[in-house]
Structure formats: C-alpha cells, structure tokens
Design a protein around this motif. Structure first.
Motif, PDB file in Angstrom:
ATOM      1  N   UNK A 125      32.033  85.120  50.906  1.00  0.00           N
ATOM      2  CA  UNK A 125      30.663  85.314  50.410  1.00  0.00           C
ATOM      3  C   UNK A 125      29.724  84.232  50.926  1.00  0.00           C
ATOM      4  N   UNK A 126      30.237  83.018  50.998  1.00  0.00           N
ATOM      5  CA  UNK A 126      29.405  81.913  51.485  1.00  0.00           C
ATOM      6  C   UNK A 126      29.054  82.102  52.962  1.00  0.00           C
ATOM      7  N   UNK A 127      30.042  82.545  53.763  1.00  0.00           N
ATOM      8  CA  UNK A 127      29.787  82.787  55.188  1.00  0.00           C
ATOM      9  C   UNK A 127      28.771  83.914  55.371  1.00  0.00           C
ATOM     10  N   UNK A 128      28.939  84.988  54.626  1.00  0.00           N
ATOM     11  CA  UNK A 128      28.001  86.108  54.726  1.00  0.00           C
ATOM     12  C   UNK A 128      26.604  85.708  54.271  1.00  0.00           C
ATOM     13  N   UNK A 129      26.519  84.943  53.196  1.00  0.00           N
ATOM     14  CA  UNK A 129      25.211  84.504  52.698  1.00  0.00           C
ATOM     15  C   UNK A 129      24.516  83.601  53.712  1.00  0.00           C
ATOM     16  N   UNK A 130      25.281  82.744  54.373  1.00  0.00           N
ATOM     17  CA  UNK A 130      24.705  81.870  55.393  1.00  0.00           C
ATOM     18  C   UNK A 130      24.094  82.686  56.526  1.00  0.00           C
ATOM     19  N   UNK A 131      24.786  83.725  56.967  1.00  0.00           N
ATOM     20  CA  UNK A 131      24.268  84.582  58.034  1.00  0.00           C
ATOM     21  C   UNK A 131      23.007  85.322  57.595  1.00  0.00           C
ATOM     22  N   UNK A 132      23.005  85.787  56.340  1.00  0.00           N
ATOM     23  CA  UNK A 132      21.829  86.496  55.820  1.00  0.00           C
ATOM     24  C   UNK A 132      20.625  85.568  55.741  1.00  0.00           C
ATOM     25  N   UNK A 133      20.837  84.319  55.353  1.00  0.00           N
ATOM     26  CA  UNK A 133      19.732  83.355  55.261  1.00  0.00           C
ATOM     27  C   UNK A 133      19.106  83.087  56.624  1.00  0.00           C
ATOM     28  N   UNK A 134      19.933  82.949  57.647  1.00  0.00           N
ATOM     29  CA  UNK A 134      19.394  82.702  58.985  1.00  0.00           C
ATOM     30  C   UNK A 134      18.592  83.904  59.464  1.00  0.00           C
ATOM     31  N   UNK A 135      19.122  85.119  59.235  1.00  0.00           N
ATOM     32  CA  UNK A 135      18.392  86.325  59.634  1.00  0.00           C
ATOM     33  C   UNK A 135      17.087  86.454  58.852  1.00  0.00           C
ATOM     34  N   UNK A 136      17.118  86.066  57.589  1.00  0.00           N
ATOM     35  CA  UNK A 136      15.890  86.110  56.774  1.00  0.00           C
ATOM     36  C   UNK A 136      14.837  85.156  57.325  1.00  0.00           C
ATOM     37  N   UNK A 137      15.255  83.947  57.702  1.00  0.00           N
ATOM     38  CA  UNK A 137      14.308  82.982  58.276  1.00  0.00           C
ATOM     39  C   UNK A 137      13.721  83.501  59.585  1.00  0.00           C
ATOM     40  N   UNK A 138      14.565  84.096  60.425  1.00  0.00           N
ATOM     41  CA  UNK A 138      14.053  84.673  61.668  1.00  0.00           C
ATOM     42  C   UNK A 138      13.102  85.827  61.421  1.00  0.00           C
ATOM     43  N   UNK A 139      13.394  86.641  60.402  1.00  0.00           N
ATOM     44  CA  UNK A 139      12.491  87.744  60.054  1.00  0.00           C
ATOM     45  C   UNK A 139      11.139  87.258  59.567  1.00  0.00           C
ATOM     46  N   UNK A 140      11.144  86.188  58.756  1.00  0.00           N
ATOM     47  CA  UNK A 140       9.878  85.627  58.278  1.00  0.00           C
ATOM     48  C   UNK A 140       9.067  85.080  59.440  1.00  0.00           C
ATOM     49  N   UNK A 141       9.731  84.380  60.354  1.00  0.00           N
ATOM     50  CA  UNK A 141       9.060  83.828  61.536  1.00  0.00           C
ATOM     51  C   UNK A 141       8.427  84.954  62.358  1.00  0.00           C
ATOM     52  N   UNK A 142       9.208  85.995  62.620  1.00  0.00           N
ATOM     53  CA  UNK A 142       8.697  87.118  63.413  1.00  0.00           C
ATOM     54  C   UNK A 142       7.553  87.834  62.703  1.00  0.00           C
ATOM     55  N   UNK A 143       7.669  87.986  61.373  1.00  0.00           N
ATOM     56  CA  UNK A 143       6.635  88.684  60.611  1.00  0.00           C
ATOM     57  C   UNK A 143       5.321  87.907  60.631  1.00  0.00           C
ATOM     58  N   UNK A 144       5.399  86.596  60.480  1.00  0.00           N
ATOM     59  CA  UNK A 144       4.175  85.789  60.471  1.00  0.00           C
ATOM     60  C   UNK A 144       3.475  85.837  61.822  1.00  0.00           C
TER      61      UNK A 144
END
Length: 246
Positions: free
Chosen positions: A117-136
């Motif tokens: 769960x920790x590994x999966x959550x880490x991957x989701x957080x990085x993708x979320x940060x990239x999505x926010x960057x792209x959206x802005x």
C-alpha cells in the motif's frame, strides 16, 4: 517539463516492491528533468525584471543621461529579487496546499497498513503532483489565449517550419553556448549545485528512515525483554508467596 510530467504519470506502473529498478530509473530521470526546468525557470527572472515598466523607464533615463548607470543597475537588481521572492512565496503556498492534499491521499490509500500500500500510494502521489503541474500550466496557457490580445512574434527563420523550429532553436542555443561560455558554465554549475542539494536531502531521508527503523526494532526488543523480565519476576513472586492472579 513534458519529460517531468511524463515521468510522474509513469510512476503509476511502479506499484510493487520488486520494481525498484524501474523506480530508480524514473527517479533519476524525473530529478534531472525537474532540475533542468527549475534552472531555466530561474534564468528567466532577469529578462522579466528588464521588461518591467519602471526598469524600462529607468533605462531610458540612462540613455538620456539623466540617471547614473549604477542607480539603474541597483533598481534592476532589486526588481529581479522582488520577482524571485514573489515567485518562491507563491510556490511555497501552493506546495503547502498540495502536501495537505497528499496527506489525505495517504490516509485514503491506507499507506501505513502494508509495504504494498505504501509503494502504491507513493506512485499515486507522484502522478498527482505531475497532474497538478500539467493542469496549472494548461490552464494558464488557456487563459492567456482567451484574455490576452494577439501578439505576433518573430517570423520563422528561413528553411524552418513549426515542426522543426524547436530543433533549430536547440541547435542555435548550443552554438551560442560556445560563444557565451561563462553563461553556459554558470547554468551547468547551477544545475549541479541544485542536483547535489536534492541528492543530499534524499540521502539524509534514507538515513533517517534506516535510523528510525533501527530505533523501532530496538524498542520492540527492549519492550519484549522488559515483558519477559516482568513475567519472570511475577512468576517468582507467585512461587515464594503462593499468590495467584485472578
């Protein structure tokens, strides 16, 4: 920037501990892409400062001879610092908000329950940060296209088109780097300095995690020894006093 965002979404495919090799490759590639973006973003501050109305007016006064070049240089330096301070302040506020959202995502994904769960959550957080960057960035470009007036730029150089202009600019930049060696060296060493800082922080985090894990293991062993010692003392007291717990 596109490489950094692409690497961020690629982390969604790394959700198992045995994929650590792919994780290291994505980590190195993402860090280099981020540092390159940060380097050229910071290098834009002098140009932004020179484009301010008060700086342009000051430069015009220098040309007329009504103002000293030293005073103009001081104004330009202060304007550049002000832009830098505002930019980093806005970034810090946005970072706090995004981190708060990430904490909620960690709780929602139950990252503390298992390593998977920790590994999966880490991957989701990085993708979320990239999505926010792209959206802005996308929202800013859309807003500029709607609200700003059309400002035609320079004509394309002869022999180029919209598909090849990017490669032509890269070639031109590399050719100019040979002429502006000091500027090129400054960008290289600025990149290396930032990369060394990020690497040092990561190493410290790894060391802290290892130390914390060792402390937890030692604490667990100490608690187990104390429990065994207490149990032996209680058993001994029961034997010599014939007292039994209910």
């Amino acid at each position: 920037m596109l490489i950094a965002v692409g690497v961020s979404f690629s982390w969604l495919g790394v959700d198992k501990p045995d994929q650590w090799r792919a994780g290291i490759a994505l980590y190195v590639l993402g860090l280099i892409a981020y540092q390159c973006s940060l380097t050229f973003w910071t290098a834009a501050f002098p140009g932004l400062a020179r484009s301010l109305p008060e700086v342009q007016q000051s430069f015009a006064e220098v040309k007329k001879g009504t103002k000293k070049i030293e005073s103009h240089a001081e104004l330009e330096s202060l304007s550049r610092n002000r832009i830098s301070n505002i930019s980093f302040a806005v970034c810090s506020v946005g970072e706090v908000i995004i981190i708060a959202v990430m904490v909620g995502l960690l709780k929602a994904l139950k990252s503390e329950e298992s390593t998977e769960n920790n590994t999966k959550a880490f991957s989701v957080l990085i993708a979320f940060a990239g999505g926010v960057w792209s959206m802005l960035i996308s929202s800013k470009q859309s807003q500029s296209g709607i609200t700003n007036k059309r400002r035609p730029g320079l004509d394309l150089p002869p022999g180029t088109n919209y598909l090849t202009i990017g490669f032509f600019q890269v070639y031109t930049a590399l050719r100019e780097c040979l002429r502006l060696k000091q500027t090129f060296l400054y960008l290289i060493f600025y990149f290396l300095m930032g990369d060394v800082l990020n690497t040092t922080v990561c190493v410290e985090l790894f060391d802290e995690n290892e130390c914390l894990a060792k402390i937890l293991v030692d604490f667990k062993e100490l608690s187990l020894r104390l429990y065994k010692t207490g149990h032996r003392c209680l058993t001994y007291l029961q034997e010599i006093t014939n007292w039994h717990c209910l």
